[in-house]
Design a protein around this motif. Structure first.
Motif, PDB file in Angstrom:
ATOM      1  N   SER A  19       0.831  -1.205   0.000  1.00  0.00           N
ATOM      2  CA  SER A  19       0.000   0.000   0.000  1.00  0.00           C
ATOM      3  C   SER A  19       0.864   1.253   0.000  1.00  0.00           C
ATOM      4  O   SER A  19       0.542   2.249  -0.649  1.00  0.00           O
ATOM      5  CB  SER A  19      -0.945  -0.007   1.206  1.00  0.00           C
ATOM      6  OG  SER A  19      -0.217   0.038   2.417  1.00  0.00           O
ATOM      7  N   LEU A  20       1.980   1.190   0.713  1.00  0.00           N
ATOM      8  CA  LEU A  20       2.839   2.362   0.839  1.00  0.00           C
ATOM      9  C   LEU A  20       3.684   2.587  -0.403  1.00  0.00           C
ATOM     10  O   LEU A  20       3.787   3.703  -0.915  1.00  0.00           O
ATOM     11  CB  LEU A  20       3.744   2.185   2.063  1.00  0.00           C
ATOM     12  CG  LEU A  20       4.517   3.408   2.549  1.00  0.00           C
ATOM     13  CD1 LEU A  20       3.555   4.441   3.112  1.00  0.00           C
ATOM     14  CD2 LEU A  20       5.529   2.996   3.617  1.00  0.00           C
ATOM     15  N   ARG A  21       4.280   1.509  -0.924  1.00  0.00           N
ATOM     16  CA  ARG A  21       5.276   1.655  -1.979  1.00  0.00           C
ATOM     17  C   ARG A  21       4.720   1.421  -3.389  1.00  0.00           C
ATOM     18  O   ARG A  21       5.172   2.052  -4.343  1.00  0.00           O
ATOM     19  CB  ARG A  21       6.443   0.704  -1.711  1.00  0.00           C
ATOM     20  CG  ARG A  21       7.190   1.071  -0.427  1.00  0.00           C
ATOM     21  CD  ARG A  21       8.280   0.064  -0.064  1.00  0.00           C
ATOM     22  NE  ARG A  21       9.049   0.538   1.069  1.00  0.00           N
ATOM     23  CZ  ARG A  21       8.736   0.324   2.348  1.00  0.00           C
ATOM     24  NH1 ARG A  21       7.651  -0.381   2.644  1.00  0.00           N
ATOM     25  NH2 ARG A  21       9.479   0.800   3.321  1.00  0.00           N
ATOM     26  N   MET A  22       3.751   0.519  -3.524  1.00  0.00           N
ATOM     27  CA  MET A  22       3.183   0.264  -4.855  1.00  0.00           C
ATOM     28  C   MET A  22       2.003   1.185  -5.150  1.00  0.00           C
ATOM     29  O   MET A  22       1.915   1.772  -6.225  1.00  0.00           O
ATOM     30  CB  MET A  22       2.733  -1.191  -4.973  1.00  0.00           C
ATOM     31  CG  MET A  22       3.871  -2.188  -5.060  1.00  0.00           C
ATOM     32  SD  MET A  22       3.288  -3.883  -5.336  1.00  0.00           S
ATOM     33  CE  MET A  22       2.910  -3.822  -7.098  1.00  0.00           C
ATOM     34  N   GLU A  67       7.545   2.713   8.546  1.00  0.00           N
ATOM     35  CA  GLU A  67       7.660   2.306   7.147  1.00  0.00           C
ATOM     36  C   GLU A  67       8.550   1.091   6.942  1.00  0.00           C
ATOM     37  O   GLU A  67       8.688   0.608   5.817  1.00  0.00           O
ATOM     38  CB  GLU A  67       8.163   3.492   6.321  1.00  0.00           C
ATOM     39  CG  GLU A  67       7.178   4.655   6.305  1.00  0.00           C
ATOM     40  CD  GLU A  67       7.590   5.773   5.373  1.00  0.00           C
ATOM     41  OE1 GLU A  67       8.634   5.631   4.693  1.00  0.00           O
ATOM     42  OE2 GLU A  67       6.882   6.789   5.312  1.00  0.00           O
ATOM     43  N   SER A  68       9.135   0.558   8.002  1.00  0.00           N
ATOM     44  CA  SER A  68       9.933  -0.665   7.876  1.00  0.00           C
ATOM     45  C   SER A  68       9.027  -1.865   7.658  1.00  0.00           C
ATOM     46  O   SER A  68       7.975  -1.986   8.286  1.00  0.00           O
ATOM     47  CB  SER A  68      10.770  -0.884   9.145  1.00  0.00           C
ATOM     48  OG  SER A  68      11.707   0.148   9.306  1.00  0.00           O
ATOM     49  N   LYS A 117       9.749  -5.231  14.208  1.00  0.00           N
ATOM     50  CA  LYS A 117       8.406  -4.640  14.106  1.00  0.00           C
ATOM     51  C   LYS A 117       7.641  -4.818  15.409  1.00  0.00           C
ATOM     52  O   LYS A 117       6.990  -3.877  15.897  1.00  0.00           O
ATOM     53  CB  LYS A 117       7.639  -5.274  12.946  1.00  0.00           C
ATOM     54  CG  LYS A 117       6.230  -4.737  12.738  1.00  0.00           C
ATOM     55  CD  LYS A 117       6.209  -3.242  12.424  1.00  0.00           C
ATOM     56  CE  LYS A 117       6.895  -2.922  11.120  1.00  0.00           C
ATOM     57  NZ  LYS A 117       6.752  -1.466  10.762  1.00  0.00           N
ATOM     58  N   MET A 118       7.700  -6.012  16.003  1.00  0.00           N
ATOM     59  CA  MET A 118       6.989  -6.254  17.258  1.00  0.00           C
ATOM     60  C   MET A 118       7.531  -5.374  18.370  1.00  0.00           C
ATOM     61  O   MET A 118       6.769  -4.851  19.194  1.00  0.00           O
ATOM     62  CB  MET A 118       7.093  -7.729  17.648  1.00  0.00           C
ATOM     63  CG  MET A 118       6.311  -8.654  16.757  1.00  0.00           C
ATOM     64  SD  MET A 118       6.186 -10.327  17.439  1.00  0.00           S
ATOM     65  CE  MET A 118       7.912 -10.797  17.527  1.00  0.00           C
TER      66      MET A 118
END
Length: 251
Positions: free
Chosen positions: A145-148, A174-175, A198-199
């Motif tokens: 969703s963010l990059r494509m 954003e990672s 991420k967690m």
């Protein structure tokens, strides 16, 4: 507006709440939602894993299922990755195997296919959807969703106006979470390390809920959080936006 629901495989098999919440939300906003019954897998998994020839029949089938004609105005999916596949892979696969007619049709379908936050903000022009969700929430912007799709902060625009909710910024948002479909299987050690980062960031927020626009990433993050017995839940963006005081908001 008449909107076709592209439910996705993962919603159909494992996370139906993301699809049913999408329907409930759009109907509450006054739109008619229809379900093209012929829909199946869009072929994203095949393309991403290198089986593009095997994806071609799935691309053709998706185009046939979602060619709008007079039946609906746009299509929506509660998944940035599946919409990313429709938008960026379908015509490419068709052209690679010499079917220019299918590529053109795929481009037409893609031009009318939206991820949920895109549809709400860019097409329907709404950011306050009348939601109520009295929980502390942090949001993970998924890679596709963010990059494509480049949805930018559209999900955050929607979440900021949810009543009763405290939205907490996610560090290093954003990672990547490390899922990446079959990447998590083929490169499990790398995937696990990315998930651990991420967690750690999710837990540092003190949020009760981690939300995202893709059930696949939530499955990955949620699995890790449950193994830690952290008490932090993962909830799809659509479920939060569909929640109201009347129907309950303890999703």
């Amino acid at each position: 507006m008449r909107i076709a629901l592209f439910a996705t495989c993962l919603a159909d098999a494992l996370f139906p709440e993301s699809a049913t919440s999408t329907v409930r939300l759009l109907e509450r906003l006054g739109h008619e939602v229809v379900f093209p019954p012929k829909q199946t897998c869009c072929g994203q998994m095949h393309v991403n894993t290198g089986y593009q020839a095997e994806a071609l029949p799935l691309v053709r089938h998706h185009v046939e299922a979602f060619e709008s004609g007079p039946s609906w105005d746009v299509a929506v999916a509660p998944s940035g990755s599946c919409v990313g596949s429709v938008r960026h892979q379908h015509a490419m696969v068709a052209r690679r195997y010499g079917d220019e007619s299918l590529a053109t049709r795929a481009e037409e379908v893609a031009s009318r296919t939206y991820e949920l936050s895109e549809l709400l903000v860019d097409v329907l022009g709404v950011t306050d959807v009348g939601a109520y969700y009295p929980h502390r929430v942090t949001y993970h912007p998924t890679c596709h969703s963010l990059r494509m799709l480049r949805v930018a902060d559209k999900p955050l625009q929607l979440l900021r106006l949810v009543r009763g909710m405290t939205l907490i910024e996610l560090p290093a948002a954003e990672s990547c979470c490390g899922f990446g479909g079959t990447f998590a299987l083929k490169n499990s050690e790398t995937s696990t390390a990315m998930l651990a980062d991420k967690m750690g960031n999710v837990l540092s927020t003190g949020a009760e809920v981690c939300s995202a626009g893709d059930s696949s990433c939530l499955m990955h993050i949620g699995g890790g959080l449950s193994r830690l017995r952290s008490g932090v839940r993962t909830v799809h963006l659509a479920e939060i936006l569909a929640s109201t005081e009347k129907i309950g908001s303890n999703a």
